[in-house]
Motif scaffolding. Structure first.
Motif, PDB file in Angstrom:
ATOM      1  N   GLY A  15      44.286  34.715  24.586  1.00 27.50           N
ATOM      2  CA  GLY A  15      45.022  35.905  25.024  1.00 27.50           C
ATOM      3  C   GLY A  15      44.561  36.335  26.401  1.00 27.50           C
ATOM      4  N   ARG A  16      44.378  37.628  26.587  1.00 21.28           N
ATOM      5  CA  ARG A  16      44.011  38.114  27.917  1.00 21.28           C
ATOM      6  C   ARG A  16      42.553  38.564  28.006  1.00 21.28           C
ATOM      7  N   LEU A  17      41.904  38.109  29.079  1.00 21.10           N
ATOM      8  CA  LEU A  17      40.568  38.625  29.416  1.00 21.10           C
ATOM      9  C   LEU A  17      40.739  39.621  30.559  1.00 21.10           C
ATOM     10  N   VAL A  18      40.145  40.799  30.397  1.00 19.04           N
ATOM     11  CA  VAL A  18      40.145  41.765  31.495  1.00 19.04           C
ATOM     12  C   VAL A  18      38.715  41.904  31.997  1.00 19.04           C
ATOM     13  N   VAL A  19      38.526  41.771  33.287  1.00 21.63           N
ATOM     14  CA  VAL A  19      37.202  41.985  33.870  1.00 21.63           C
ATOM     15  C   VAL A  19      37.281  43.229  34.751  1.00 21.63           C
ATOM     16  N   VAL A  20      36.508  44.236  34.359  1.00 17.35           N
ATOM     17  CA  VAL A  20      36.499  45.480  35.134  1.00 17.35           C
ATOM     18  C   VAL A  20      35.275  45.461  36.037  1.00 17.35           C
ATOM     19  N   GLY A  21      35.487  45.451  37.336  1.00 21.14           N
ATOM     20  CA  GLY A  21      34.375  45.360  38.280  1.00 21.14           C
ATOM     21  C   GLY A  21      34.290  43.950  38.827  1.00 21.14           C
ATOM     22  N   LEU A  22      34.885  43.737  40.006  1.00 18.22           N
ATOM     23  CA  LEU A  22      34.923  42.385  40.578  1.00 18.22           C
ATOM     24  C   LEU A  22      33.835  42.218  41.628  1.00 18.22           C
ATOM     25  N   GLY A  23      32.586  42.301  41.174  1.00 15.65           N
ATOM     26  CA  GLY A  23      31.467  42.007  42.057  1.00 15.65           C
ATOM     27  C   GLY A  23      31.011  40.580  41.822  1.00 15.65           C
ATOM     28  N   LEU A  24      29.767  40.282  42.197  1.00 12.83           N
ATOM     29  CA  LEU A  24      29.240  38.923  42.022  1.00 12.83           C
ATOM     30  C   LEU A  24      29.281  38.485  40.549  1.00 12.83           C
ATOM     31  N   ILE A  25      28.833  39.361  39.657  1.00 13.80           N
ATOM     32  CA  ILE A  25      28.733  38.962  38.244  1.00 13.80           C
ATOM     33  C   ILE A  25      30.103  38.960  37.563  1.00 13.80           C
ATOM     34  N   GLY A  26      30.851  40.045  37.722  1.00 11.93           N
ATOM     35  CA  GLY A  26      32.190  40.092  37.131  1.00 11.93           C
ATOM     36  C   GLY A  26      33.048  38.963  37.667  1.00 11.93           C
ATOM     37  N   GLY A  27      32.976  38.732  38.971  1.00 10.21           N
ATOM     38  CA  GLY A  27      33.764  37.686  39.609  1.00 10.21           C
ATOM     39  C   GLY A  27      33.365  36.302  39.112  1.00 10.21           C
ATOM     40  N   SER A  28      32.072  36.067  38.981  1.00 13.43           N
ATOM     41  CA  SER A  28      31.605  34.746  38.536  1.00 13.43           C
ATOM     42  C   SER A  28      31.988  34.491  37.084  1.00 13.43           C
ATOM     43  N   PHE A  29      31.916  35.541  36.256  1.00 17.98           N
ATOM     44  CA  PHE A  29      32.316  35.404  34.847  1.00 17.98           C
ATOM     45  C   PHE A  29      33.807  35.067  34.780  1.00 17.98           C
ATOM     46  N   ALA A  30      34.616  35.848  35.508  1.00 20.33           N
ATOM     47  CA  ALA A  30      36.063  35.645  35.492  1.00 20.33           C
ATOM     48  C   ALA A  30      36.414  34.219  35.956  1.00 20.33           C
ATOM     49  N   LYS A  31      35.783  33.815  37.042  1.00 16.36           N
ATOM     50  CA  LYS A  31      36.079  32.502  37.617  1.00 16.36           C
ATOM     51  C   LYS A  31      35.690  31.370  36.656  1.00 16.36           C
ATOM     52  N   GLY A  32      34.506  31.504  36.081  1.00 12.62           N
ATOM     53  CA  GLY A  32      34.022  30.477  35.153  1.00 12.62           C
ATOM     54  C   GLY A  32      34.931  30.343  33.947  1.00 12.62           C
ATOM     55  N   VAL A  33      35.283  31.483  33.371  1.00 13.30           N
ATOM     56  CA  VAL A  33      36.129  31.484  32.178  1.00 13.30           C
ATOM     57  C   VAL A  33      37.533  30.969  32.526  1.00 13.30           C
ATOM     58  N   ARG A  34      38.006  31.346  33.696  1.00 15.09           N
ATOM     59  CA  ARG A  34      39.348  30.928  34.125  1.00 15.09           C
ATOM     60  C   ARG A  34      39.391  29.404  34.316  1.00 15.09           C
ATOM     61  N   GLU A  35      38.344  28.882  34.954  1.00 17.68           N
ATOM     62  CA  GLU A  35      38.305  27.431  35.171  1.00 17.68           C
ATOM     63  C   GLU A  35      38.254  26.645  33.863  1.00 17.68           C
ATOM     64  N   LYS A  36      37.664  27.273  32.840  1.00 18.68           N
ATOM     65  CA  LYS A  36      37.587  26.608  31.529  1.00 18.68           C
ATOM     66  C   LYS A  36      38.912  26.717  30.772  1.00 18.68           C
ATOM     67  N   GLY A  37      39.801  27.576  31.250  1.00 18.07           N
ATOM     68  CA  GLY A  37      41.107  27.735  30.597  1.00 18.07           C
ATOM     69  C   GLY A  37      41.025  28.308  29.196  1.00 18.07           C
ATOM     70  N   LEU A  38      40.079  29.204  28.968  1.00 17.60           N
ATOM     71  CA  LEU A  38      39.880  29.731  27.616  1.00 17.60           C
ATOM     72  C   LEU A  38      40.885  30.821  27.242  1.00 17.60           C
ATOM     73  N   PHE A  39      41.446  31.475  28.270  1.00 16.99           N
ATOM     74  CA  PHE A  39      42.369  32.589  28.012  1.00 16.99           C
ATOM     75  C   PHE A  39      43.749  32.269  28.592  1.00 16.99           C
ATOM     76  N   ASP A  40      44.757  32.967  28.067  1.00 19.60           N
ATOM     77  CA  ASP A  40      46.102  32.823  28.636  1.00 19.60           C
ATOM     78  C   ASP A  40      46.122  33.352  30.060  1.00 19.60           C
ATOM     79  N   GLU A  41      45.408  34.472  30.261  1.00 18.47           N
ATOM     80  CA  GLU A  41      45.316  34.997  31.627  1.00 18.47           C
ATOM     81  C   GLU A  41      44.036  35.798  31.805  1.00 18.47           C
ATOM     82  N   VAL A  42      43.565  35.818  33.052  1.00 16.53           N
ATOM     83  CA  VAL A  42      42.368  36.580  33.407  1.00 16.53           C
ATOM     84  C   VAL A  42      42.797  37.636  34.421  1.00 16.53           C
ATOM     85  N   VAL A  43      42.610  38.890  34.019  1.00 21.32           N
ATOM     86  CA  VAL A  43      43.088  40.005  34.843  1.00 21.32           C
ATOM     87  C   VAL A  43      41.904  40.802  35.371  1.00 21.32           C
TER      88      VAL A  43
END
Ligand code: TYR
Length: 296
Positions: A15-43
């Motif tokens: 489904g959807r992952l929401v990351v609140v706070g796009l700093g180094l950590i939030g951004g790296s988590f979002a990017k890593g998870v997105r590259e793995k294709g675990l969610f339908d979308e990363v917002v």
């Protein structure tokens, strides 16, 4: 009838992952998870328009939302990666929304205050909140420093409560493992004391040392000779001031305990230098070297 081999189906996305706070950590988590294709979308959600623009441009998220409620409506997982003192307000905002079955988690460097704020905001109903802390990062900050491999072979400490839903815990645990992290579970108080000693105190020392020497140095001359130990301290002292301001205010008691113990030892060392007690100096330095050899 012909036997048809079952077609292996791709694992269901989350489904959807929401990351609140796009700093180094939030951004790296979002990017890593997105590259793995675990969610339908990363917002991504961030107050800063430039961070939102960069996050999309750099492929850290699929898209950004300015409205927290719209982003979180129907989300499967909500990752909170804002500076620790902003967490209170954010949790209070989230508690007013209908989060459905969403699993909430965070990356705050101290856990006691986040857990207290979550309990307060959600009137004790925090079953689907999984507090977490990745022990990773660098002196760099901001979404432009995002790195999908940041958590590989790094520890992530989760501090579940007695009431934490085991399925929510397993989900968050699994996400970090997908990013290559080594996940451990720990009591909140123990986490805060350990991190006060291993991360917060060293940062405090680096900030103080660099400030103390810099403000006494004519034309900042000392930086021209920062080739030795001082260079390592300056790297740490280059960390994000707001983030660290928040950490020290959030983890006060534990930081003070470890700081007081350290101050006693520093005073003792000062005494040894003053007294010309080489025996004591050698004792401290040898023990420290020995301790490090065991560690590395
Ligand atoms: N201390 C790490 C460094 O020196 C980064 C870090 C910062 C890790 C905060 C954890 C943490 O909570 O680069």
């Amino acid at each position: 009838m012909v036997d048809v081999m079952p077609v292996p189906s791709a694992p269901a996305k989350l489904g959807r992952l929401v990351v609140v706070g796009l700093g180094l950590i939030g951004g790296s988590f979002a990017k890593g998870v997105r590259e793995k294709g675990l969610f339908d979308e990363v917002v991504g959600v961030d107050l800063d328009v430039e961070s939102r623009r960069l996050a999309v441009e750099l492929g850290v998220v699929d898209r950004c939302e300015t409205d927290l409620a719209a982003a979180c409506q129907g989300a499967a997982v909500i990752q909170l990666a804002v500076p620790i003192l902003a967490m209170e307000k954010l949790l209070a905002q989230l508690a007013k929304l209908d989060l459905g079955e969403a699993v909430l988690t965070d990356v705050g460097s101290a856990k006691g205050n986040v857990v207290r704020a979550a309990r307060l905001a959600f009137a004790g109903k925090v079953e689907r909140f999984v507090p977490g802390h990745p022990i990773a990062g660098s002196e760099q900050s901001g979404v432009e420093a995002s790195n999908a491999r940041l958590f590989r072979r790094h520890k992530v400490i989760l501090t579940p409560q007695e009431s934490t839903d085991p399925a929510a815990l397993a989900l968050v645990d699994g996400l970090w493992r997908e990013l290559g992290a080594d996940v451990e579970h720990m009591e909140v108080e123990h986490h805060d004391q350990v991190l006060a000693a291993t991360s917060h105190l060293p940062h405090l020392l680096a900030f103080t040392l660099v400030d103390s020497l810099a403000k006494r140095s004519e034309n900042l001359e000392i930086f021209r000779y920062a080739a030795g130990g001082f260079r390592d301290f300056t790297r740490i002292a280059g960390s994000d001031p707001v983030m660290w301001h928040d950490i020290f205010l959030a983890n006060r008691e534990a930081v003070l305990r470890t700081l007081d113990a350290f101050r006693d030892d520093l005073d003792a060392l000062r005494g040894a230098v003053d007294a010309g007690d080489g025996h004591q100096l050698l004792g401290v330095f040898t023990r420290a070297r020995f301790a490090r050899e065991h560690f590395s």
